[in-house]
Scaffold this active site. Sequence first.
Site, PDB file in Angstrom:
ATOM      1  N   ASN A  10       0.882  -1.175   0.000  1.00 20.24           N
ATOM      2  CA  ASN A  10       0.000   0.000   0.000  1.00 20.24           C
ATOM      3  C   ASN A  10       0.914   1.218   0.000  1.00 20.24           C
ATOM      4  OD1 ASN A  10      -1.702   2.100   0.661  1.00 20.24           O
ATOM      5  ND2 ASN A  10      -2.774   1.004   2.300  1.00 20.24           N
ATOM      6  N   ARG A  94      -2.305  -1.879  -3.714  1.00 18.93           N
ATOM      7  CA  ARG A  94      -3.413  -0.930  -3.651  1.00 18.93           C
ATOM      8  C   ARG A  94      -3.152   0.127  -4.720  1.00 18.93           C
ATOM      9  NH1 ARG A  94      -4.385   4.023   0.493  1.00 18.93           N
ATOM     10  NH2 ARG A  94      -6.443   4.596  -0.257  1.00 18.93           N
ATOM     11  N   HIS A 183     -11.124   4.742  -1.260  1.00 15.51           N
ATOM     12  CA  HIS A 183     -11.187   3.873  -0.070  1.00 15.51           C
ATOM     13  C   HIS A 183     -12.164   2.722  -0.288  1.00 15.51           C
ATOM     14  CE1 HIS A 183     -10.121   7.709   2.412  1.00 15.51           C
ATOM     15  NE2 HIS A 183      -9.017   6.987   2.270  1.00 15.51           N
ATOM     16  N   ARG A 244      -6.815  17.777   4.091  1.00 10.48           N
ATOM     17  CA  ARG A 244      -7.641  18.173   2.926  1.00 10.48           C
ATOM     18  C   ARG A 244      -8.930  18.839   3.388  1.00 10.48           C
ATOM     19  NH1 ARG A 244      -7.485  12.202   0.517  1.00 10.48           N
ATOM     20  NH2 ARG A 244      -5.420  11.797   1.374  1.00 10.48           N
ATOM     21  N   GLU A 387      -7.688  -3.350   4.950  1.00  9.53           N
ATOM     22  CA  GLU A 387      -7.517  -3.227   3.502  1.00  9.53           C
ATOM     23  C   GLU A 387      -6.507  -4.247   2.987  1.00  9.53           C
ATOM     24  OE1 GLU A 387      -6.909   1.020   4.412  1.00  9.53           O
ATOM     25  OE2 GLU A 387      -7.747   1.432   2.443  1.00  9.53           O
TER      26      GLU A 387
HETATM   27  C1  LIG Z   1      -7.738   7.872  -1.300  1.00 12.05           C
HETATM   28  C2  LIG Z   1      -7.164   8.345  -0.016  1.00 12.05           C
HETATM   29  O1  LIG Z   1      -7.508   9.392   0.466  1.00 12.05           O
HETATM   30  O2  LIG Z   1      -6.281   7.526   0.563  1.00 12.05           O
HETATM   31  P1  LIG Z   1      -5.497   7.801   1.928  1.00 12.05           P
HETATM   32  O3  LIG Z   1      -6.510   7.925   3.001  1.00 12.05           O
HETATM   33  O4  LIG Z   1      -4.631   6.567   2.076  1.00 12.05           O
HETATM   34  O5  LIG Z   1      -4.714   9.071   1.709  1.00 12.05           O
HETATM   35 MG   LIG Z   2      -5.692   4.457   4.987  1.00 11.72          MG
END
Ligand SMILES: CC(=O)OP(=O)(O)O
Ligand SMILES: [Mg+2]
Length: 406
Positions: A10, A94, A183, A244, A387
């Site tokens: 991953n 992944r 996810h 984010r 996962e």
């Molecule tokens: C798609 C995504 O946000 O993955 P991660 O949470 O691993 O950054």
């Molecule tokens: Mg994660």
Amino acid sequence: MTSSRVLVLNSGSSSVKYQLLDMSDSSRLAAGLVERIGEETSRLRHTPLHTGGESREWTGPIADHDAALKAVSAELAKDCLGLDSPELAAIGHRVVHGGKHFTQPTVIDDTVLAEIERLIPVAPLHNPANLTGIRTARALRPDLPQVAVFDTAFHTTMPESAARYAIDVETADRHRVRRYGFHGTSHAYVSRATAGLLGKDPSEVNVIVLHLGNGASASAVRGGRCVDTSMGLTPLEGLVMGTRSGDLDPAVIFHLARVGGMSTDEIDTLLNKKSGLIGLCGDNDMREIRRRVDEGDEQAQLAFDIYIHRLKKYIGAYYAVLGTVDAVAFTAGVGENAAAVRQAAIAGLEELGLAVDDELNAVRGDRPRLISPGTARVAVAVVPTDEELEIATQTYALVGKNVKSN
Ligand SMILES: CC(=O)OP(=O)(O)O
Ligand SMILES: [Mg+2]
Ligand SMILES: Nc1ncnc2c1ncn2[C@@H]1O[C@H](COP(=O)(O)OP(=O)(O)O)[C@@H](O)[C@H]1O
């Protein structure tokens, strides 16, 4: 010799998580993590699980994902679990963005690699790291099947009404602008495990899954199929995350460009890396935010409140999308560990049949468990995601039949 081992990689933007599993009994032989790749203080932690041995840690510069994977390979070799083992059946990767095309786990060839590369603009933080992981693993074991398991695959069942943005159809189609969701491996695993916890088949239940890690997303799953999810074209839409922003008025971007004089790249970095919890209060780790809240820190409190407000809105939205809900499941780092987040997100939703029992909510553990009172109409559950196991299972299901009797 029976080949039943699967290595799962991953690869994140600055980390690689890995697990080696024996799929004859789904046991974990080794697991580890390389963090802060590209910095002077990269850290590798490796745990040999098959012997119950102590974890080994190593800190030093690891320049890139290629070097990281070679370091992982060396650690595995020390435990006689090296990548050269004839017992290794496949490597499962992944891959975050698979676009509309990849709806199933896929054996990687040059065409698949090219398609993952073509999708980099819509997953700039994730797909390049995934690609390096694949290329290095292929170079180390060119004879082995390498399988891509896509974050987007589970969401390809979303109806057009949920998957399309309300913008000009021709423009959207030309640039493949639609909601893909991410996810998905976790949403699939957790929605299925939640049905199991209720003693039901996935086809019989409607579940809202809240995957709250560093990246965070919600999904509405009807009878085992995803009907809506909070991430969109990229993993930026939806919930408030570690770094984010999640949802905002798209005009914020024009405003920052025209009035704030920021470039597209600067706004991209702002929204993906300097927003969310870290932008609001300077911390992206929920443990640290809770500690500050407990000390009366107002900035941390406001960040927490904004995070919860958004989460609650999605619970309500997906309740409406599904019509009837059997369970709400919390998962990933924050969802599995932060009792305060679960309590606050569900508080006040009694009219929807949702409630949290404080004593059950305080229990810690790594098994799926209910945290709603016995009288509640809708189950609220903590369901640890896995996962890596799901990727290994899907990888082995795809290639195992060809290698079981080598
Ligand atoms: C798609 C995504 O946000 O993955 P991660 O949470 O691993 O950054
Ligand atoms: Mg994660
Ligand atoms: N005990 C805890 N209490 C609260 N939050 C926690 C705890 N343990 C981990 N977390 C949160 O989980 C986050 C990481 O979640 P994880 O699912 O591992 O993320 P990712 O896979 O995206 O890196 C951390 O940033 C932290 O905020």
